[in-house]
Motif scaffolding. Structure first.
Motif, mmCIF file in Angstrom:
data_model
loop_
_atom_site.group_PDB
_atom_site.id
_atom_site.type_symbol
_atom_site.label_atom_id
_atom_site.label_comp_id
_atom_site.label_asym_id
_atom_site.label_seq_id
_atom_site.Cartn_x
_atom_site.Cartn_y
_atom_site.Cartn_z
ATOM 1 N N VAL A 39 -3.747 9.621 5.495
ATOM 2 C CA VAL A 39 -3.941 9.801 4.049
ATOM 3 C C VAL A 39 -5.420 9.956 3.719
ATOM 4 O O VAL A 39 -5.809 10.823 2.917
ATOM 5 C CB VAL A 39 -3.336 8.611 3.273
ATOM 6 C CG1 VAL A 39 -3.732 8.668 1.798
ATOM 7 C CG2 VAL A 39 -1.822 8.614 3.401
ATOM 8 N N LEU A 40 -6.263 9.143 4.336
ATOM 9 C CA LEU A 40 -7.705 9.242 4.082
ATOM 10 C C LEU A 40 -8.244 10.592 4.554
ATOM 11 O O LEU A 40 -9.071 11.217 3.873
ATOM 12 C CB LEU A 40 -8.437 8.100 4.793
ATOM 13 C CG LEU A 40 -8.194 6.696 4.236
ATOM 14 C CD1 LEU A 40 -8.919 5.652 5.079
ATOM 15 C CD2 LEU A 40 -8.656 6.601 2.784
ATOM 16 N N ILE A 91 -9.416 -0.783 2.630
ATOM 17 C CA ILE A 91 -8.359 0.175 2.960
ATOM 18 C C ILE A 91 -7.489 0.460 1.740
ATOM 19 O O ILE A 91 -7.167 1.623 1.417
ATOM 20 C CB ILE A 91 -7.490 -0.367 4.114
ATOM 21 C CG1 ILE A 91 -8.296 -0.451 5.409
ATOM 22 C CG2 ILE A 91 -6.251 0.494 4.310
ATOM 23 C CD1 ILE A 91 -8.717 0.875 5.973
ATOM 24 N N TYR A 92 -7.101 -0.595 1.034
ATOM 25 C CA TYR A 92 -6.258 -0.422 -0.156
ATOM 26 C C TYR A 92 -6.940 0.423 -1.218
ATOM 27 O O TYR A 92 -6.338 1.320 -1.817
ATOM 28 C CB TYR A 92 -5.928 -1.790 -0.755
ATOM 29 C CG TYR A 92 -4.719 -2.453 -0.167
ATOM 30 C CD1 TYR A 92 -3.605 -1.714 0.223
ATOM 31 C CD2 TYR A 92 -4.667 -3.828 -0.013
ATOM 32 C CE1 TYR A 92 -2.493 -2.327 0.746
ATOM 33 C CE2 TYR A 92 -3.555 -4.450 0.512
ATOM 34 C CZ TYR A 92 -2.467 -3.688 0.895
ATOM 35 O OH TYR A 92 -1.366 -4.289 1.410
ATOM 36 N N LEU A 117 -2.270 5.418 7.263
ATOM 37 C CA LEU A 117 -3.328 5.235 6.270
ATOM 38 C C LEU A 117 -4.537 6.093 6.625
ATOM 39 O O LEU A 117 -5.189 6.671 5.745
ATOM 40 C CB LEU A 117 -3.720 3.756 6.192
ATOM 41 C CG LEU A 117 -2.573 2.787 5.874
ATOM 42 C CD1 LEU A 117 -3.092 1.360 5.776
ATOM 43 C CD2 LEU A 117 -1.880 3.189 4.576
ATOM 44 N N ILE A 138 3.702 7.722 -0.642
ATOM 45 C CA ILE A 138 2.692 8.206 0.301
ATOM 46 C C ILE A 138 3.270 9.283 1.210
ATOM 47 O O ILE A 138 2.605 10.279 1.518
ATOM 48 C CB ILE A 138 2.105 7.035 1.108
ATOM 49 C CG1 ILE A 138 1.137 6.248 0.216
ATOM 50 C CG2 ILE A 138 1.396 7.508 2.352
ATOM 51 C CD1 ILE A 138 0.382 5.141 0.903
ATOM 52 N N ALA A 191 -6.713 7.275 -3.758
ATOM 53 C CA ALA A 191 -6.627 8.690 -3.413
ATOM 54 C C ALA A 191 -5.261 9.265 -3.782
ATOM 55 O O ALA A 191 -5.165 10.343 -4.382
ATOM 56 C CB ALA A 191 -6.895 8.865 -1.914
ATOM 57 N N VAL A 192 -4.201 8.545 -3.452
ATOM 58 C CA VAL A 192 -2.855 9.055 -3.743
ATOM 59 C C VAL A 192 -2.614 9.154 -5.241
ATOM 60 O O VAL A 192 -2.077 10.158 -5.744
ATOM 61 C CB VAL A 192 -1.787 8.157 -3.082
ATOM 62 C CG1 VAL A 192 -0.386 8.600 -3.486
ATOM 63 C CG2 VAL A 192 -1.931 8.191 -1.568
ATOM 64 N N VAL A 249 -7.066 4.214 -0.019
ATOM 65 C CA VAL A 249 -5.791 4.901 0.167
ATOM 66 C C VAL A 249 -5.019 5.028 -1.141
ATOM 67 O O VAL A 249 -4.601 6.125 -1.543
ATOM 68 C CB VAL A 249 -4.932 4.179 1.228
ATOM 69 C CG1 VAL A 249 -3.519 4.768 1.272
ATOM 70 C CG2 VAL A 249 -5.593 4.291 2.588
ATOM 71 N N CYS A 250 -4.804 3.911 -1.835
ATOM 72 C CA CYS A 250 -3.994 3.959 -3.060
ATOM 73 C C CYS A 250 -4.672 4.779 -4.153
ATOM 74 O O CYS A 250 -4.015 5.544 -4.867
ATOM 75 C CB CYS A 250 -3.717 2.547 -3.574
ATOM 76 S SG CYS A 250 -2.406 1.720 -2.675
ATOM 77 N N SER A 274 -7.055 13.287 2.068
ATOM 78 C CA SER A 274 -7.775 13.162 0.797
ATOM 79 C C SER A 274 -9.193 13.708 0.914
ATOM 80 O O SER A 274 -9.682 14.411 0.021
ATOM 81 C CB SER A 274 -7.804 11.698 0.356
ATOM 82 O OG SER A 274 -6.506 11.174 0.258
ATOM 83 N N VAL A 299 0.823 -1.201 0.000
ATOM 84 C CA VAL A 299 0.000 0.000 0.000
ATOM 85 C C VAL A 299 0.863 1.260 0.000
ATOM 86 O O VAL A 299 0.446 2.307 -0.494
ATOM 87 C CB VAL A 299 -0.955 -0.004 1.219
ATOM 88 C CG1 VAL A 299 -0.198 0.144 2.518
ATOM 89 C CG2 VAL A 299 -2.020 1.066 1.094
#
Length: 435
Positions: free
Chosen positions: A165-166, A240-241, A162, A264, A247-248, A244-245, A169, A27
Motif C-alpha cells: 500500500v505504501l 505504520i498506521y 502494508l 485496502i 493514504a487509503v 497506510v490508513c 501510494s 489497519v
C-alpha cells in the motif's frame, strides 16, 4: 515439587506480541470507518498516536517498577486497592474478549474476498469466526512458546501488504502529485466533533500497546524487556498506521470505501487488478489471524492473573502441566462465543464497527485508571519519581477522557453497563473470601 515453567517470551517475541496485537484487523478495516472524516481522520491519527505514546510511556515505567503478571490490573490494585484493581481488571478483560470478536470479524471479512460464500450465505461468517477463535484458543492452551512463535511469523507476514500500500501510494503521488488526492484539504473543516469521533475510532487500532505487560511471569528479564518492547512496538505501529490508513482514505473516493468489507484490498485492486486485491486480502486475513492469536493469549492470562490474586474464582487460577491457563481460556472463549452468536445477523462491517467502539470504551476506563495509578504510585515512592512521568501521566489521563467523549453515548453507556455487571461478581467474591 513441580518445576516452574520456563519463561518463553524474550524481547523479539514481546515486540511481536505488541506489534502483532496492534496491527490486526484495525489497519485493514478502519479506512471504511474513517472515510466520512477525510483529513480529520489524518489529524485523528496524529492525536491518537501522541496519546498512545503517552500511554506506552506510562506502561513502560509501571512495568519497569512492578514487573508483575496482570499488567493494568496489578498496577491499579497496587495503587488503589483490591476493589479498584478488580474493576479495572474486569473492564480490561471485557475489552479483551469483546475486542477479539471485532478482530475475528475483520479476519473473516477479508476471507470473504477469497471465499465469497462467507458473505453470501446467512450466518456462515459467524460460524467461520467461531471456528477461527476456537482454533487459536487451542494453540494458546498448548503453550505460550508456540503462541509466541506463531506471533513472530504472522507479524512478519502482515507487514507485506502494508508495504505494498505504501509503495502504491508513493507511486500515485509521484505520478500525479496533489491531483491524486480524492479528499481535498479544507482547513475550515478540521477539528470539532469529526476530529473527536475520528480519534475514538483510531484508538481501536492502537489497543494492545500494553500487551507485553500482561504475561509478565512468562517474560525473560521483564523489568527490562517489557518497557523496551512496549515503547518500540507502539512507536513503530503508530507510524505504520498513520501512513497506510491516511493514504487509503485520501487517495480513494469516500463512497468507494463506505461499508466496504475489504477497503485496502479494493484500494490495491483498483490500480493493480483483482489478482493483487486477492493477495492483499489473503495477507490481511493472516494479519488479523496473528493479532487474534496474541489477544487470545491475553484473554486467558488476564482472568488467570485475577484468580491468582484472589479477585476471580480460584478454579480459573489453575494452570495445565504446560503452564497455560486452560480453564481461563475456555471461560473467555465461552463469553466470546455468546457475543458473536448474539450479533450474527449484522453485516461484517457493522459488526466490526460496533464491537470496536465497545472494546475501545472498555479499554479507556483501564487506561485512565493506569495513568492515575502511575501518579499515585509515584507520589507514594513505589515508582521512581520524575517530572517527565508526572507530565506524561497527566496527558495520558486527559487523552483517555477526551477519547471517551468521541466514542459516543451508546458505546460509553454499554461500557458502563458492562462495568456495573462486575460489581455483583466482586461482592460475591468478597463474601466467599470472608466465609
Amino acid at each position: 515439587m513441580s518445576t516452574p515453567a520456563p519463561k518463553a517470551l524474550g524481547f523479539w517475541m514481546c515486540c511481536a506480541l505488541v506489534v502483532g496485537n496492534m496491527i490486526g484487523s484495525g489497519v485493514f478495516m478502519l479506512p471504511a470507518s474513517l472515510a466520512p472524516y477525510g483529513w480529520n481522520g489524518v489529524l485523528g491519527w496524529i492525536v491518537t498516536i501522541a496519546g498512545g505514546l503517552c500511554l506506552a510511556f506510562v506502561f513502560a515505567r509501571l512495568a519497569a517498577a512492578l514487573p508483575r503478571e496482570g499488567g493494568p490490573y496489578a498496577y491499579t490494585q497496587e495503587a488503589f486497592g483490591p476493589t479498584a484493581g478488580f474493576i479495572v481488571a474486569w473492564a480490561y478483560w471485557i475489552s479483551l474478549w469483546v475486542g477479539n470478536a471485532a478482530i475475528a470479524a475483520g479476519a473473516v471479512s477479508y476471507l470473504s474476498v477469497l471465499v465469497p460464500a462467507i458473505a453470501k450465505v446467512p450466518g456462515l461468517h459467524a460460524l467461520v469466526t467461531l471456528s477461527l477463535i476456537w482454533g487459536l484458543i487451542g494453540v494458546n492452551c498448548f503453550g505460550a512458546k508456540l503462541a509466541g512463535e506463531v506471533q513472530v511469523v504472522t507479524t512478519l507476514l502482515k507487514l507485506l501488504p502494508l508495504a505494498a500500500v505504501l509503495g502504491l501510494s508513493a507511486w500515485l503521488l509521484t505520478r500525479s502529485g496533489s491531483t491524486a488526492l480524492a479528499a481535498p484539504l479544507r482547513v475550515s473543516e478540521l477539528g470539532g466533533q469529526s476530529l473527536v469521533a475520528a480519534s475514538a475510532l483510531t484508538l481501536w487500532a492502537l489497543l494492545g500497546l500494553e500487551s507485553a505487560t500482561v504475561p509478565a511471569d512468562k517474560v525473560k528479564d521483564p523489568a527490562r524487556t517489557i518497557p523496551r518492547a512496549t515503547l518500540f512496538g507502539a512507536a513503530f505501529t503508530g507510524v505504520i498506521y498513520l501512513l497506510v490508513c491516511s493514504a487509503v482514505v485520501l487517495l480513494s473516493p469516500a463512497d468507494a470505501l463506505k461499508g466496504s468489507n475489504a477497503p485496502i484490498a479494493e484500494f490495491v485492486g483498483r490500480f493493480w487488478g483483482s489478482g493483487a486485491a486477492m493477495a492483499v486480502a489473503a495477507f490481511a486475513a493472516i494479519s488479523a489471524f496473528g493479532a487474534l492469536n496474541g489477544w487470545v493469549l491475553l484473554q486467558g492470562e488476564m482472568p488467570y492473573a485475577m484468580a491468582r490474586g484472589g479477585v476471580f474464582p480460584a478454579f480459573l487460577g489453575k494452570a495445565s502441566p504446560r503452564g497455560t491457563p486452560v480453564r481461563a481460556h475456555l471461560v473467555s472463549g465461552a463469553f466470546l462465543t455468546v457475543l458473536v452468536a448474539m450479533n450474527y445477523a449484522k453485516s461484517m462491517a457493522e459488526l466490526f464497527t460496533f464491537i470496536a467502539l465497545l472494546a475501545t470504551t472498555a479499554s479507556l476506563f483501564t487506561y485512565l485508571a493506569c495513568a492515575l495509578a502511575a501518579l499515585k504510585l509515584q507520589r507514594d515512592g513505589r515508582v521512581p519519581g520524575s517530572r517527565l512521568l508526572t507530565m506524561i501521566a497527566i496527558l495520558a489521563g486527559l487523552y483517555a477522557v477526551f477519547t471517551l467523549f468521541g466514542a459516543g453515548k451508546e458505546a460509553v453507556l454499554w461500557g458502563l453497563v458492562l462495568l456495573a455487571a462486575g460489581i455483583p461478581a466482586h461482592l460475591l467474591m468478597r463474601r466467599a473470601a470472608r466465609a
